[in-house]
Design an enzyme around this catalytic site. Structure first.
Site, mmCIF file in Angstrom:
data_model
loop_
_atom_site.group_PDB
_atom_site.id
_atom_site.type_symbol
_atom_site.label_atom_id
_atom_site.label_comp_id
_atom_site.label_asym_id
_atom_site.label_seq_id
_atom_site.Cartn_x
_atom_site.Cartn_y
_atom_site.Cartn_z
ATOM 1 N N VAL A 177 -0.530 -9.802 -4.060
ATOM 2 C CA VAL A 177 -2.093 -9.686 -3.315
ATOM 3 C C VAL A 177 -2.909 -9.090 -2.378
ATOM 4 O O VAL A 177 -4.036 -9.555 -1.863
ATOM 5 C CB VAL A 177 -2.237 -11.452 -2.432
ATOM 6 C CG1 VAL A 177 -1.654 -12.308 -3.563
ATOM 7 C CG2 VAL A 177 -1.703 -11.420 -0.949
ATOM 8 N N GLU A 178 -2.259 -8.101 -2.440
ATOM 9 C CA GLU A 178 -3.109 -7.112 -2.090
ATOM 10 C C GLU A 178 -2.217 -5.116 -2.369
ATOM 11 O O GLU A 178 -1.718 -4.708 -1.843
ATOM 12 C CB GLU A 178 -3.350 -6.566 -0.302
ATOM 13 C CG GLU A 178 -3.392 -7.699 0.636
ATOM 14 C CD GLU A 178 -4.082 -7.774 1.562
ATOM 15 O OE1 GLU A 178 -4.182 -6.535 2.475
ATOM 16 O OE2 GLU A 178 -4.185 -8.720 2.427
ATOM 17 N N ASN A 179 -3.289 -4.085 -2.955
ATOM 18 C CA ASN A 179 -2.822 -3.144 -3.123
ATOM 19 C C ASN A 179 -3.570 -2.243 -3.239
ATOM 20 O O ASN A 179 -4.978 -2.812 -3.631
ATOM 21 C CB ASN A 179 -1.894 -3.361 -4.385
ATOM 22 C CG ASN A 179 -1.687 -2.073 -4.956
ATOM 23 O OD1 ASN A 179 -1.889 -1.525 -6.415
ATOM 24 N ND2 ASN A 179 -0.992 -1.455 -4.779
ATOM 25 N N TYR B 36 0.728 -1.233 0.294
ATOM 26 C CA TYR B 36 0.147 -0.156 -0.360
ATOM 27 C C TYR B 36 1.105 1.152 0.001
ATOM 28 O O TYR B 36 0.641 2.258 -0.928
ATOM 29 C CB TYR B 36 -0.556 0.480 1.086
ATOM 30 C CG TYR B 36 -2.012 -1.002 1.136
ATOM 31 C CD1 TYR B 36 -2.912 -1.047 0.442
ATOM 32 C CD2 TYR B 36 -1.561 -2.156 1.833
ATOM 33 C CE1 TYR B 36 -4.318 -2.106 0.786
ATOM 34 C CE2 TYR B 36 -2.809 -3.294 2.142
ATOM 35 C CZ TYR B 36 -3.904 -3.048 1.159
ATOM 36 O OH TYR B 36 -4.733 -4.137 1.806
#
Length: 474
Positions: A371-373, A311
């Protein structure tokens, strides 16, 4: 030719505890996240400073209903299919399969739910990417055993993992063991179900728990490969490099130490042994790791790929402290004056993603999976019912470009799942107003709303990105 390889997996990600709701339906038991309230008491509970072993009538628990994905998953997966997803990341709620966590046989109703969910994905040609433990530990394991501080957790987790690998064989081939495993150092209760007694060495508790998780992760990886050699198992890091706040050597050293603190877990999971620097860290923190015979051998079962969230980047200096670090994120950082920040104070740094990806591949030489952004923001529904989230499109566009740059650098990347592809409860704050999705969910921070789903402007944009394999970012 696209920068992104053929077969690149485009999609989105959610977690059971932030989306499913139905917290006691289908035989499910209470988990740690079910005890974490919205409001002023949230942080002390997450940090393990306040024991919360019973629900209170005067508090709101966002996970109890969340966005009701448990009942609406067919509708939601249809929306993901409409965008063209090739992969959908979700997690299995451990306590849906083992309500207490220490049973010898699983809850068949829980298995049936996830089997139906994964079949629905496959019906649309969507590959499930499944996290075994995403910030939820059955509460019985916390109250009865002290959660991951107890060696017995290795047995409970590997039994659960084996159940998943057997029950969903042929439906799931991409697996993650623990979500953002390094967060247990920063948020011990939400990360690993840890609460502390007065006066005990918290570092000792956290690193002993980490050892148990690392052994459990390695054994789960071994079991997955034995059950089906086609299974691909990854670890998962809360990523983002620490920049030195200045070129002062002490600041450079502080940043290196902060990076090592986070990368310690992945060093073990990807390399199969404790890193050399850990001996000094343990010595200085008064930590002695209790190992059983065979643990070092077990750790040699390394992951197939390294997944991570990204992030924001972070900044560190030799004199950073509670008074000068950003309180917006559980991982503390100095404010970087060279980059913009989100509404919640998270630094927006696309180049930092390229830097992180290059560092991680240099370090591990294993394929990466982002896998998360995503961007947490307050979305406004216009008078005509539309949500024009151009700020989210801008954020994602620049990060996808940075991914492309890293691919050009020679970094292998399996796929990309944006965080919270449908609005869900924010893990950090418990808010619904901190939205990440391409799909708006009508629900507010107090739990009011119809739960109706609405496509945002970014929905159509991401559909175009996927259809062009990352070429059309306009």
């Amino acid at each position: 030719m696209s920068t992104f390889p053929q077969g690149f997996l485009w999609g989105g990600a959610i977690a059971a505890n932030q989306a499913e709701g139905a917290y006691l339906e289908g035989g499910k038991g209470l988990t740690t996240v079910d005890m974490i309230p919205h409001g002023v008491n949230r942080l002390p509970v997450k940090l393990g400073q306040e024991k919360r072993f019973a629900l209170r009538d005067d508090e709101f628990y966002p996970s109890h209903q969340a966005i009701d994905f448990y009942h609406r998953y067919k509708e939601d997966i249809a929306l993901m299919a409409e965008m063209g997803f090739g992969v959908f990341r979700t997690s299995i709620a451990w306590s849906r399969l083992y309500p207490n966590g220490d049973e010898l046989t699983p809850n068949e109703e829980g298995i049936a739910f996830y089997r139906d969910l994964f079949r629905e994905c496959k019906r649309y040609g969507i590959e499930p990417l499944v996290t075994l433990c995403h910030f939820d530990v059955p509460m019985h394991l916390v109250t009865e055993y002290g959660s991951w501080r107890n060696r017995k957790m290795v047995e409970f987790f590997t039994r659960y993992a084996r159940t998943c690998f057997e029950a969903f064989d042929g439906l799931v081939k991409y697996w993650l063991t623990f979500n953002e495993i390094n967060i247990m150092l920063h948020s011990p209760f939400s990360g690993a179900g840890l609460v502390f007694e007065e006066g005990e060495n918290q570092d000792q508790v956290k690193y002993q728990a980490a050892h148990h998780e690392l052994v459990a992760s390695a054994l789960a990886t071994k079991i997955a490969h034995e059950i089906n050699p086609q299974n691909q198992v990854g670890c998962m890091l809360a990523g983002g490099n620490f920049y030195p706040y200045s070129c002062k050597p002490e600041d450079v050293w502080a940043a290196l130490e902060k990076d090592r603190e986070n990368l310690f877990f992945i060093d073990v999971q990807a390399r199969g042994r404790y890193p050399a620097y850990s001996a000094r860290v343990f010595r200085e923190k008064g930590v002695t790791i209790a190992k059983e015979a065979g643990d070092d051998e077990a750790l040699k079962h390394t992951v197939d790929f390294v997944s991570f969230s990204y992030y924001a980047s972070r900044c560190a200096s030799a004199d950073m402290n509670a008074n000068n670090t950003n309180a917006a994120n559980i991982v503390k950082s100095l404010k970087n004056p060279y980059i913009e920040a989100s509404e919640w104070g998270w630094g927006i740094d696309p180049l930092g993603l390229r830097i992180t990806m290059n560092m991680m591949y240099d370090r591990y030489q294993k394929p990466l999976f982002l896998v998360e952004n995503g961007l947490g923001a307050k979305d406004v529904v216009n008078a005509d019912g539309q949500i024009d989230d151009d700020y989210r499109i801008s954020y994602l566009r620049e990060h996808i470009r940075a991914m492309g740059d890293a691919l050009e650098d020679g970094v292998p990347l399996i796929g990309y799942t944006t965080w919270g592809c449908i609005d869900l409860v924010a893990a950090s704050t418990g808010e619904m107003s901190k939205r990440y999705g391409f799909v708006y969910v009508d629900r507010d921070d107090a739990g009011n709303g119809t739960l109706a789903r609405t496509r945002k402007k970014s929905f159509w944009w991401y559909k175009k990105v996927i259809a062009s394999n990352g070429e059309d970012l306009a």
